[in-house]
Design an enzyme around this catalytic site. Sequence first.
Site, PDB file in Angstrom:
ATOM      1  CB  SER A 120      -0.848   0.052   1.273  1.00 16.98           C
ATOM      2  OG  SER A 120      -1.571  -1.122   1.444  1.00 16.98           O
ATOM      3  CG  HIS A 141      -2.382  -0.821  -3.653  1.00 21.42           C
ATOM      4  ND1 HIS A 141      -2.810   0.414  -3.265  1.00 21.42           N
ATOM      5  CD2 HIS A 141      -2.583  -1.637  -2.586  1.00 21.42           C
ATOM      6  CE1 HIS A 141      -3.238   0.360  -2.023  1.00 21.42           C
ATOM      7  NE2 HIS A 141      -3.118  -0.879  -1.593  1.00 21.42           N
TER       8      HIS A 141
HETATM    9  N1  CAA Z   1     -16.609 -10.941  -1.111  1.00 21.47           N
HETATM   10  C1  CAA Z   1     -17.553 -10.996  -2.057  1.00 21.47           C
HETATM   11  N2  CAA Z   1     -18.595 -10.134  -2.103  1.00 21.47           N
HETATM   12  C2  CAA Z   1     -18.677  -9.228  -1.132  1.00 21.47           C
HETATM   13  C3  CAA Z   1     -17.723  -9.123  -0.101  1.00 21.47           C
HETATM   14  C4  CAA Z   1     -16.668 -10.044  -0.111  1.00 21.47           C
HETATM   15  N3  CAA Z   1     -15.700 -10.030   0.819  1.00 21.47           N
HETATM   16  N4  CAA Z   1     -18.068  -8.103   0.710  1.00 21.47           N
HETATM   17  C5  CAA Z   1     -19.199  -7.586   0.198  1.00 21.47           C
HETATM   18  N5  CAA Z   1     -19.560  -8.261  -0.904  1.00 21.47           N
HETATM   19  C6  CAA Z   1     -20.688  -7.976  -1.797  1.00 21.47           C
HETATM   20  C7  CAA Z   1     -21.988  -8.397  -1.159  1.00 21.47           C
HETATM   21  O1  CAA Z   1     -22.333  -9.742  -1.498  1.00 21.47           O
HETATM   22  C8  CAA Z   1     -22.979  -7.412  -1.766  1.00 21.47           C
HETATM   23  O2  CAA Z   1     -23.327  -7.839  -3.070  1.00 21.47           O
HETATM   24  P1  CAA Z   1     -24.828  -7.580  -3.624  1.00 21.47           P
HETATM   25  O3  CAA Z   1     -25.078  -6.095  -3.411  1.00 21.47           O
HETATM   26  O4  CAA Z   1     -24.768  -7.954  -5.064  1.00 21.47           O
HETATM   27  O5  CAA Z   1     -25.668  -8.454  -2.789  1.00 21.47           O
HETATM   28  C9  CAA Z   1     -22.140  -6.131  -1.931  1.00 21.47           C
HETATM   29  O6  CAA Z   1     -20.761  -6.548  -1.948  1.00 21.47           O
HETATM   30  C10 CAA Z   1     -22.364  -5.151  -0.822  1.00 21.47           C
HETATM   31  O7  CAA Z   1     -22.073  -5.804   0.409  1.00 21.47           O
HETATM   32  P2  CAA Z   1     -22.999  -5.705   1.713  1.00 21.47           P
HETATM   33  O8  CAA Z   1     -24.443  -5.468   1.311  1.00 21.47           O
HETATM   34  O9  CAA Z   1     -22.690  -6.837   2.612  1.00 21.47           O
HETATM   35  O10 CAA Z   1     -22.460  -4.477   2.503  1.00 21.47           O
HETATM   36  P3  CAA Z   1     -22.364  -2.982   2.134  1.00 21.47           P
HETATM   37  O11 CAA Z   1     -23.345  -2.558   1.088  1.00 21.47           O
HETATM   38  O12 CAA Z   1     -22.379  -2.325   3.457  1.00 21.47           O
HETATM   39  O13 CAA Z   1     -20.902  -2.854   1.494  1.00 21.47           O
HETATM   40  C11 CAA Z   1     -18.542  -2.703   1.505  1.00 21.47           C
HETATM   41  C12 CAA Z   1     -19.750  -3.307   2.191  1.00 21.47           C
HETATM   42  C13 CAA Z   1     -18.408  -3.287   0.100  1.00 21.47           C
HETATM   43  C14 CAA Z   1     -17.333  -3.067   2.346  1.00 21.47           C
HETATM   44  C15 CAA Z   1     -18.761  -1.144   1.424  1.00 21.47           C
HETATM   45  O14 CAA Z   1     -19.064  -0.641   2.698  1.00 21.47           O
HETATM   46  C16 CAA Z   1     -17.549  -0.420   0.894  1.00 21.47           C
HETATM   47  O15 CAA Z   1     -17.289  -0.398  -0.300  1.00 21.47           O
HETATM   48  N6  CAA Z   1     -16.789   0.246   1.803  1.00 21.47           N
HETATM   49  C17 CAA Z   1     -15.600   1.001   1.444  1.00 21.47           C
HETATM   50  C18 CAA Z   1     -14.437   0.060   1.300  1.00 21.47           C
HETATM   51  C19 CAA Z   1     -13.161   0.787   0.960  1.00 21.47           C
HETATM   52  O16 CAA Z   1     -13.080   2.006   0.910  1.00 21.47           O
HETATM   53  N7  CAA Z   1     -12.127   0.003   0.731  1.00 21.47           N
HETATM   54  C20 CAA Z   1     -10.837   0.510   0.405  1.00 21.47           C
HETATM   55  C21 CAA Z   1      -9.970   0.385   1.596  1.00 21.47           C
HETATM   56  S1  CAA Z   1      -8.328   0.958   1.260  1.00 21.47           S
HETATM   57  C22 CAA Z   1      -7.553  -0.437   0.765  1.00 21.47           C
HETATM   58  O17 CAA Z   1      -8.058  -1.482   0.683  1.00 21.47           O
HETATM   59  C23 CAA Z   1      -6.170  -0.296   0.364  1.00 21.47           C
HETATM   60  C24 CAA Z   1      -5.125  -0.008   1.307  1.00 21.47           C
HETATM   61  O18 CAA Z   1      -4.039   0.023   0.845  1.00 21.47           O
HETATM   62  C25 CAA Z   1      -5.270   0.266   2.736  1.00 21.47           C
END
Ligand code: CAA
Length: 286
Positions: A120, A141
């Site tokens: 990252s 990444h």
């Molecule tokens: N695997 C597969 N599918 C997944 C999943 C996983 N681990 N997590 C969620 N999903 C899918 C769900 O099945 C759902 O699909 P449908 O809508 O088709 O049913 C969809 O994603 C949405 O999931 P949820 O309804 O359970 O939950 P949500 O709507 O609250 O979303 C989230 C959860 C996807 C985590 C959302 O909150 C999100 O996008 N958050 C922001 C995440 C973010 O910013 N990530 C970047 C972090 S920085 C990083 O990673 C890099 C670094 O270097 C630090």
Amino acid sequence: MSFEQIGVVGGGLMGSGIAEVCAKNGIKIILRETDSSVLEAAAARIEKSLDRGVKSNKIDESQKEAISSRITYTTEYSDFKDCQMVIEAIYENEAAKIECFRELDNHVVDSQAILASNTSSIPIMKIAIETNRPENVCGLHFFNPVPVLDLVELIPSLVTSKETIERAHTFAANQLGKIVVRSQDRAGFIVNALLIPYILSAIRMAEAGFATPEDIDAGMVKGCNHPMGPLALADLIGLDTTMSVAISMYEEFNEPLYAPPPMLRRMVEAGHLGRKTQRGFYDYAR
Ligand code: CAA
């Protein structure tokens, strides 16, 4: 030429997500972890995520079986010998990553193979120069959750060859269907250079008693339509990873905005690492 066999080092949140997404796209995966209990945890994580895909009708049971069958698990670097690419996704520590790339350099036979890091924040050049093929090394990444988020940052170092850059770009965009953005080799690249100071500001705000974690997060979710607030996001990323990324960026830029606040350090020391330990800014055990 597309990639048919790829190695992934590290079966944590990111490594298992990368392995899953590659296998979903028809690629054979060899996933390496340090011991069999960690490998079992990685396999369980992938299984759980595929089950989510089945539940939300994105894949059916037979596709799930086919995807799982493309992933093999190992504790040996030597099993990477025939890989056309290896993606390193171990914890965010420069010395550990350098050691890993030395192993890859020793074991991957194909002189054209791409050695990519999912770091990252650690500059790619620091890793590349430790191998005998720095022109084949780049950053790829991914973002957590990898099966859900579309972005991949592609980071060439100053010595990455044009061919490596183009092959890595085509792989992420065409084989995995990700949106690829390119960043220069600066700690944090594009996304974390913006995201980490935001998360650290939220932690400082909580630390100062300015507002509760719930209200800080609600402010950004309801006021700015973010999918989750900064403290819930820190818990998702992992507070140890958040801190390591901040430290790398602080070392690179010497700017106070990247300095990890004491509250973050204390939580990491306490083992309150977020969702993965069921405790961070929120309690996930309930
Ligand atoms: N695997 C597969 N599918 C997944 C999943 C996983 N681990 N997590 C969620 N999903 C899918 C769900 O099945 C759902 O699909 P449908 O809508 O088709 O049913 C969809 O994603 C949405 O999931 P949820 O309804 O359970 O939950 P949500 O709507 O609250 O979303 C989230 C959860 C996807 C985590 C959302 O909150 C999100 O996008 N958050 C922001 C995440 C973010 O910013 N990530 C970047 C972090 S920085 C990083 O990673 C890099 C670094 O270097 C630090």
